[in-house]
Motif scaffolding. Structure first.
Motif, PDB file in Angstrom:
ATOM      1  N   LYS A  16       0.857  -1.188   0.000  1.00 46.54           N
ATOM      2  CA  LYS A  16       0.000   0.000   0.000  1.00 46.54           C
ATOM      3  C   LYS A  16       0.888   1.230   0.000  1.00 46.54           C
ATOM      4  CE  LYS A  16      -3.515   2.702   0.161  1.00 46.54           C
ATOM      5  NZ  LYS A  16      -4.461   2.816  -0.973  1.00 46.54           N
ATOM      6  N   ARG A  17       0.792   1.991  -1.088  1.00 41.70           N
ATOM      7  CA  ARG A  17       1.582   3.216  -1.188  1.00 41.70           C
ATOM      8  C   ARG A  17       0.666   4.416  -1.052  1.00 41.70           C
ATOM      9  NH1 ARG A  17       3.275   3.942  -6.286  1.00 41.70           N
ATOM     10  NH2 ARG A  17       3.102   1.816  -7.060  1.00 41.70           N
ATOM     11  N   PHE A  18       1.147   5.437  -0.368  1.00 44.02           N
ATOM     12  CA  PHE A  18       0.511   6.755  -0.412  1.00 44.02           C
ATOM     13  C   PHE A  18       1.500   7.643  -1.164  1.00 44.02           C
ATOM     14  CE2 PHE A  18      -1.231   4.924   3.561  1.00 44.02           C
ATOM     15  CZ  PHE A  18      -2.578   4.951   3.236  1.00 44.02           C
ATOM     16  N   ASN A  19       1.228   7.961  -2.407  1.00 42.70           N
ATOM     17  CA  ASN A  19       2.209   8.605  -3.282  1.00 42.70           C
ATOM     18  C   ASN A  19       3.494   7.784  -3.258  1.00 42.70           C
ATOM     19  OD1 ASN A  19       0.382  10.716  -4.008  1.00 42.70           O
ATOM     20  ND2 ASN A  19       0.703  11.527  -1.944  1.00 42.70           N
ATOM     21  N   SER A  45       4.736   2.580  11.406  1.00 40.62           N
ATOM     22  CA  SER A  45       5.350   1.412  10.749  1.00 40.62           C
ATOM     23  C   SER A  45       4.385   0.691   9.808  1.00 40.62           C
ATOM     24  CB  SER A  45       5.898   0.444  11.802  1.00 40.62           C
ATOM     25  OG  SER A  45       4.885   0.024  12.686  1.00 40.62           O
ATOM     26  N   GLY A  46       3.126   1.121   9.774  1.00 45.02           N
ATOM     27  CA  GLY A  46       2.187   0.537   8.806  1.00 45.02           C
ATOM     28  C   GLY A  46       1.178  -0.423   9.402  1.00 45.02           C
ATOM     29  N   LYS A  47       1.095  -0.492  10.734  1.00 43.34           N
ATOM     30  CA  LYS A  47       0.191  -1.447  11.385  1.00 43.34           C
ATOM     31  C   LYS A  47      -1.271  -1.163  11.028  1.00 43.34           C
ATOM     32  CE  LYS A  47       1.580  -0.198  15.523  1.00 43.34           C
ATOM     33  NZ  LYS A  47       2.446   0.949  15.119  1.00 43.34           N
ATOM     34  N   SER A  48      -1.686   0.098  11.191  1.00 46.27           N
ATOM     35  CA  SER A  48      -3.091   0.444  10.899  1.00 46.27           C
ATOM     36  C   SER A  48      -3.385   0.264   9.416  1.00 46.27           C
ATOM     37  CB  SER A  48      -3.390   1.892  11.287  1.00 46.27           C
ATOM     38  OG  SER A  48      -3.294   2.048  12.676  1.00 46.27           O
ATOM     39  N   THR A  49      -2.468   0.673   8.576  1.00 46.56           N
ATOM     40  CA  THR A  49      -2.695   0.545   7.134  1.00 46.56           C
ATOM     41  C   THR A  49      -2.839  -0.929   6.758  1.00 46.56           C
ATOM     42  OG1 THR A  49      -1.402   2.553   6.795  1.00 46.56           O
ATOM     43  CG2 THR A  49      -1.817   1.188   4.859  1.00 46.56           C
TER      44      THR A  49
END
Ligand code: ADP
Ligand code: MG
Length: 246
Positions: A16-19, A45-49
């Motif tokens: 999952k990239r944000f820009n 660190s990306g846990k929620s994403t």
């Protein structure tokens, strides 16, 4: 007991990239029935994403998410049906302020057709009695304490009979004296075999009830294992550094 033959989720090369930012960076894993998987790691660190991708609140940039033998991030997947089977509990409860507790709990089961109104009310009442909040069924969320609201949020997801519940820092917005009541409800669910994926900073709690712990850093799962393996011999220096701070 975890049933290793039955993945609830199978995640393949999830990105999952944000820009240009890789919030989740090539994660592959499986979550099996009966597992209680804790995800720990530093802020950002990306846990929620990762959790939000699992139930498609975020659309993955690439990779595959399979739920019980069906790929769900593909065109024409039945996302509504999928979401009914995946509970989500957030840091901030997200109860509807204008609905009573009973209405909050029965709304989704009735609206989605999962249960009739009578069935949904009966189930809600059973769950409310179980957590000792039956007398609050006609109260509104603002009349409840934070710990009570979070237990209602958990009961609301249980009311759908989900296959798995995802928790994103369910106790981090609570006053310290209310953390215990939420953790003990979660512990009961784990004991009953509910499949759970939990993001938390409550490391002691992870050690107590996790069947597996994953450590995320910079969008990747950099180490995973049983709680004992994990907490006794962290191999990764970033993980040791993280533990020295929590
Ligand atoms: P954690 O839950 O581990 O604290 P997050 O998944 O919230 O981490 O965030 C991972 C990274 O993605 C962070 O750098 C965060 O700023 C970024 N991020 C999260 N959501 C968005 C968004 N909607 N838009 C842009 N960047 C985001
Ligand atoms: Mg988060």
């Amino acid at each position: 007991k975890a049933d290793l033959s039955q993945p609830v989720f199978r995640v393949r090369n999830l990105v999952k990239r944000f820009n240009s930012l890789h919030a989740v960076h090539d994660v592959s894993t499986e979550i099996h029935h009966g597992e209680v998987v804790f995800i720990v790691g530093p802020s950002g660190s990306g846990k929620s994403t990762f959790l939000r991708c699992l139930n498609l609140l975020e659309e993955p940039t690439s990779g595959e998410i399979w739920f019980k033998e069906k790929q769900i991030n593909r065109p024409h997947a039945d996302i509504n049906r999928f979401r009914q089977q995946v509970g989500m509990v957030f840091q901030h409860f997200n109860l509807f302020p204008h609905l009573t507790i009973l209405e909050n709990i029965t709304l989704a089961p009735v609206k989605t057709g999962r249960f009739t109104k009578a069935e949904a009310i009966a189930k809600a009442d059973t769950l409310l009695k179980r957590i000792g909040l039956y007398e609050k069924r006609n109260a509104y969320p603002q009349q409840l304490s934070g710990g009570q609201k979070q237990r209602i949020a958990i009961v609301r997801s249980l009311a759908m009979n989900p296959d798995v519940i995802l928790f994103d820092e369910p106790t981090s917005a609570l006053d310290p004296e209310m953390v215990g009541e939420v953790l003990s409800l979660m512990k009961e669910l784990a004991k009953e075999g509910m499949t759970m994926v939990v993001v938390t900073h409550e490391i002691g709690f992870a050690r107590e009830i996790a069947t597996r712990v994953m450590f995320m850093d910079q969008g990747k799962i950099v180490e995973e294992g049983t709680p004992d393996h994990f907490f006794d011999n962290p191999a990764n220096p970033r993980l040791r550094d993280f533990f020295s701070k929590v």
